[in-house]
Design an enzyme around this catalytic site. Structure first.
Site, PDB file in Angstrom:
ATOM      1  N   SER A  25       0.288  -7.956  12.707  1.00 14.52           N
ATOM      2  CA  SER A  25       0.709  -7.774  11.299  1.00 14.52           C
ATOM      3  C   SER A  25       1.305  -9.068  10.754  1.00 14.52           C
ATOM      4  CB  SER A  25       1.713  -6.623  11.186  1.00 14.52           C
ATOM      5  OG  SER A  25       2.763  -6.774  12.107  1.00 14.52           O
ATOM      6  N   ASN A 112      10.721  -0.017  15.836  1.00 13.17           N
ATOM      7  CA  ASN A 112      10.517   1.129  14.938  1.00 13.17           C
ATOM      8  C   ASN A 112      11.668   1.289  13.935  1.00 13.17           C
ATOM      9  OD1 ASN A 112       8.407   1.396  16.647  1.00 13.17           O
ATOM     10  ND2 ASN A 112       9.024   3.362  17.541  1.00 13.17           N
ATOM     11  N   THR A 157      -5.726  10.414 -32.974  1.00 14.80           N
ATOM     12  CA  THR A 157      -5.838  11.298 -31.809  1.00 14.80           C
ATOM     13  C   THR A 157      -7.332  11.433 -31.565  1.00 14.80           C
ATOM     14  OG1 THR A 157      -5.897  13.294 -33.169  1.00 14.80           O
ATOM     15  CG2 THR A 157      -3.725  12.631 -32.363  1.00 14.80           C
ATOM     16  N   HIS A 158      -7.737  11.662 -30.344  1.00 14.63           N
ATOM     17  CA  HIS A 158      -9.164  11.711 -29.984  1.00 14.63           C
ATOM     18  C   HIS A 158      -9.899  10.450 -30.443  1.00 14.63           C
ATOM     19  CE1 HIS A 158      -8.696  16.107 -29.238  1.00 14.63           C
ATOM     20  NE2 HIS A 158      -7.864  16.008 -30.270  1.00 14.63           N
ATOM     21  N   SER A 279     -15.872 -17.767 -22.941  1.00 15.15           N
ATOM     22  CA  SER A 279     -17.068 -17.443 -22.175  1.00 15.15           C
ATOM     23  C   SER A 279     -17.742 -18.738 -21.744  1.00 15.15           C
ATOM     24  CB  SER A 279     -18.013 -16.621 -23.056  1.00 15.15           C
ATOM     25  OG  SER A 279     -19.339 -16.767 -22.613  1.00 15.15           O
ATOM     26  N   LYS A 285     -16.758 -16.839 -28.061  1.00 18.81           N
ATOM     27  CA  LYS A 285     -15.945 -15.788 -27.462  1.00 18.81           C
ATOM     28  C   LYS A 285     -14.495 -16.172 -27.212  1.00 18.81           C
ATOM     29  CE  LYS A 285     -17.787 -12.316 -25.634  1.00 18.81           C
ATOM     30  NZ  LYS A 285     -17.575 -10.961 -26.108  1.00 18.81           N
ATOM     31  N   ASN A 287     -11.873 -13.729 -25.299  1.00 16.09           N
ATOM     32  CA  ASN A 287     -11.783 -12.388 -24.710  1.00 16.09           C
ATOM     33  C   ASN A 287     -10.359 -12.052 -24.245  1.00 16.09           C
ATOM     34  OD1 ASN A 287     -14.614 -12.084 -24.967  1.00 16.09           O
ATOM     35  ND2 ASN A 287     -14.924 -13.218 -23.068  1.00 16.09           N
ATOM     36  N   GLU A 292      -7.626  -6.894 -19.802  1.00 17.84           N
ATOM     37  CA  GLU A 292      -8.678  -6.308 -18.955  1.00 17.84           C
ATOM     38  C   GLU A 292      -8.276  -6.382 -17.482  1.00 17.84           C
ATOM     39  OE1 GLU A 292     -12.490  -7.241 -21.838  1.00 17.84           O
ATOM     40  OE2 GLU A 292     -11.995  -8.654 -20.271  1.00 17.84           O
ATOM     41  N   TYR A 319       7.223   7.510  15.055  1.00 24.25           N
ATOM     42  CA  TYR A 319       6.476   6.282  14.791  1.00 24.25           C
ATOM     43  C   TYR A 319       5.100   6.314  15.451  1.00 24.25           C
ATOM     44  CZ  TYR A 319       4.931   1.535  14.326  1.00 24.25           C
ATOM     45  OH  TYR A 319       4.176   0.441  13.999  1.00 24.25           O
ATOM     46  N   GLN A 324       1.926   0.771  10.368  1.00 27.69           N
ATOM     47  CA  GLN A 324       1.852  -0.659  10.057  1.00 27.69           C
ATOM     48  C   GLN A 324       0.992  -0.896   8.813  1.00 27.69           C
ATOM     49  OE1 GLN A 324       1.633  -3.679  13.247  1.00 27.69           O
ATOM     50  NE2 GLN A 324      -0.403  -4.127  12.461  1.00 27.69           N
ATOM     51  N   LYS A 327       2.110  -1.718   4.852  1.00 28.17           N
ATOM     52  CA  LYS A 327       2.690  -2.930   4.268  1.00 28.17           C
ATOM     53  C   LYS A 327       1.834  -3.591   3.209  1.00 28.17           C
ATOM     54  CE  LYS A 327       5.430  -3.389   8.187  1.00 28.17           C
ATOM     55  NZ  LYS A 327       4.775  -2.111   8.591  1.00 28.17           N
TER      56      LYS A 327
HETATM   57  N1  ARG Z   1       4.368  -4.335  13.202  1.00 27.57           N
HETATM   58  C1  ARG Z   1       4.819  -3.017  13.409  1.00 27.57           C
HETATM   59  C2  ARG Z   1       4.763  -2.205  12.098  1.00 27.57           C
HETATM   60  O1  ARG Z   1       4.604  -2.776  11.098  1.00 27.57           O
HETATM   61  C3  ARG Z   1       6.221  -3.021  13.887  1.00 27.57           C
HETATM   62  C4  ARG Z   1       6.570  -1.848  14.730  1.00 27.57           C
HETATM   63  C5  ARG Z   1       5.830  -1.886  16.024  1.00 27.57           C
HETATM   64  N2  ARG Z   1       6.262  -0.839  16.863  1.00 27.57           N
HETATM   65  C6  ARG Z   1       5.559  -0.485  17.920  1.00 27.57           C
HETATM   66  N3  ARG Z   1       6.039   0.495  18.606  1.00 27.57           N
HETATM   67  N4  ARG Z   1       4.415  -1.026  18.227  1.00 27.57           N
HETATM   68  O2  ARG Z   1       4.855  -1.005  12.097  1.00 27.57           O
END
Ligand code: ARG
Length: 459
Positions: A25, A112, A157-158, A279, A285, A287, A292, A319, A324, A327
């Site tokens: 990670s 964890n 509206t609409h 463009s 153009k 834009n 968007e 856990y 993971q 994130k």
């Molecule tokens: N990189 C892990 C996560 O984001 C950290 C926790 C890892 N824990 C484990 N028991 N492998 O969740």
């Protein structure tokens, strides 16, 4: 101990190379670096209080963490081989600098409880950054609204002309949507404000660390109540994902309004060049790409929300490594939403408004409700009044006329309650004046909304 993984002594074979890449990670959880340093310092302090560290060791650890933090931000550190995440990287660096004292830092702790504490700290900062971004967009909306209390436009509206409103009234609608979003962010923070550290891997740390002191040191309101829940909880991530999705849905709808109203068919407004692009092929153009992109990014942020929910639905309580995957979606949603709110604030600040085009677009049919209300004020039940005006609209349409151009005779044929003063209804300001009700588009109502909005921005 092997120089490979922090857990490698239990293993006989090396991790498969693709598995190594697949499971790390580090490429994304570096965003948690500062939070992880703060958590390590607080934990070192807690360990000192239960005798794992001497006061001198604790001071060494904290000084080393400061120097790691300095070097990390100066790009002077490289990741040791085999580290899986930012937590194990920090532990390795600490061991490199403090030897045995560094090797004690993970006493009673698991990644964890560490990762979930880091994440809550990270979200606390970004929750506030998002509140500030939303606040700046709200300020831009109120400032612009204050300049357009008398700017009348066809309210739709609409996507069809409905009743006249002031442009300020529309802008304030966006303000109050965002006010709910800002309140929601604050409310979400209250549930994110509990401290998981000391939960260990799932069962609670076996060292009697003072979790209240830890919570206070890290600025949390209280320790979490149950270690099994705390290490598995990602509800607070999902709540933040929802905050982002809801903000982006608001921004996307508003972007759609602005895109339509700046198109050739309307020309009510124009996005300033700072937020537009040209463009590569068509020289004419200009834009509204900023808007968007906001609309497009809303799809991505909603997608992230779905990831957050799906992650939890099949994950057993406690856990699991699936977590993971929380994130990247939350980091991405927060960044995209903060940027979108700030870009939209810029669009609003620099918006070129064409009040004359808004006024010219007003169709006399917009006053049909006011004509019906005219009859109601003379005693006719609304349903009958609605029917009479409906017939007049249909008649005007058949004759290629408008409600305003029909003669008084035609009006009186439908109802003798009509007098020549009916034509005074075809005035946008007169229509707005009738709506001086709390929350209405009348001028005084809109001024009250602006005052209230300004108050809310001060809170
Ligand atoms: N990189 C892990 C996560 O984001 C950290 C926790 C890892 N824990 C484990 N028991 N492998 O969740």
């Amino acid at each position: 101990m092997s120089a490979d993984k922090i857990w490698s002594n239990r293993f006989e074979r090396k991790t498969d190379a693709l598995m190594e890449q697949f499971s790390t990670s580090l490429p994304f959880d570096q965003k948690l670096f500062d939070a992880d340093i703060a958590v390590n310092k607080a934990w070192a302090q807690a360990l000192a209080a239960v005798g794992i560290y001497t006061a001198a060791e604790k001071d060494d650890i904290c000084a080393a963490l400061d120097s790691i933090q300095h070097d990390f931000h100066a790009n002077a550190l490289s990741f040791p081989a085999g580290v899986e995440d930012i937590h194990s990287a920090n532990e390795r660096w600490l061991i490199d600098r403090c030897g045995e004292a560094g090797a004690k830092i993970h006493t009673g702790r698991s990644r964890n409880d560490q990762v979930v504490t880091d994440l809550k700290l990270y979200l606390r900062d970004h929750n506030q950054a998002l509140q500030r971004a939303v606040h700046s967009l709200q300020s831009a909306l109120v400032e612009t609204a204050a300049n357009h209390i008398d700017t009348v436009m066809p309210g739709q509206t609409h996507m069809r002309q409905a009743q006249p409103i002031s442009f300020a009234h529309y802008l304030l609608a966006l303000f109050f949507q965002l006010e709910r979003d800002r309140q929601r962010l604050k409310d979400t923070q209250t549930r994110c404000n509990t401290m998981p550290l000391g939960s260990g891997a799932l069962a609670g740390a076996a060292f009697a660390v003072d979790r209240h002191a830890l919570a206070a040191a890290l600025g949390f309101a209280a320790p979490t109540e149950n270690s099994y829940d705390a290490t598995a909880d990602r509800d607070f991530v999902n709540e933040h994902l929802y905050c982002c999705s809801q903000i982006m849905v608001h921004l996307s709808r508003a972007a759609e309004d602005f895109i339509i109203w700046s198109s050739e068919g309307y020309r009510f407004m124009e996005v300033d060049e700072r937020y537009a692009t040209g463009s590569s092929m068509m020289p004419q153009k200009r834009n509204p790409d900023s808007l968007e992109l906001i609309r497009g990014k809303s799809a991505r942020v909603i997608g992230n929300q779905v990831i957050g929910l799906c992650l939890l639905k099949g994950a057993p309580t406690a856990y699991v490594r699936d977590l993971q995957e929380d994130k990247e979606p939350i980091f991405d949603s927060l960044q995209q939403t903060i940027d979108s709110a700030l870009i939209f604030a810029g669009v609003v600040h620099t918006l070129i408004v064409y009040p004359e085009n808004m006024r010219k677009a007003l169709d006399p049919a917009l006053y049909a409700t006011d004509v019906a209300d005219y009859l109601v004020r003379k005693g006719l039940p609304f349903r009958q009044a609605h029917g009479i005006v409906g017939s007049l609209v249909a008649l005007a349409e058949r004759q290629g006329q408008t409600l305003q151009s029909l003669s008084i005779d035609i009006y009186r044929k439908q109802s003798t309650l009509f007098e020549p003063d009916v034509y005074s209804l075809f005035d946008p300001q007169a229509s707005l004046r009738k709506r001086e009700i709390i929350g209405g588009t009348g001028k005084k109502s809109v001024e009250t909304q602006i005052n209230r909005a300004q108050e809310l921005l001060e809170l």
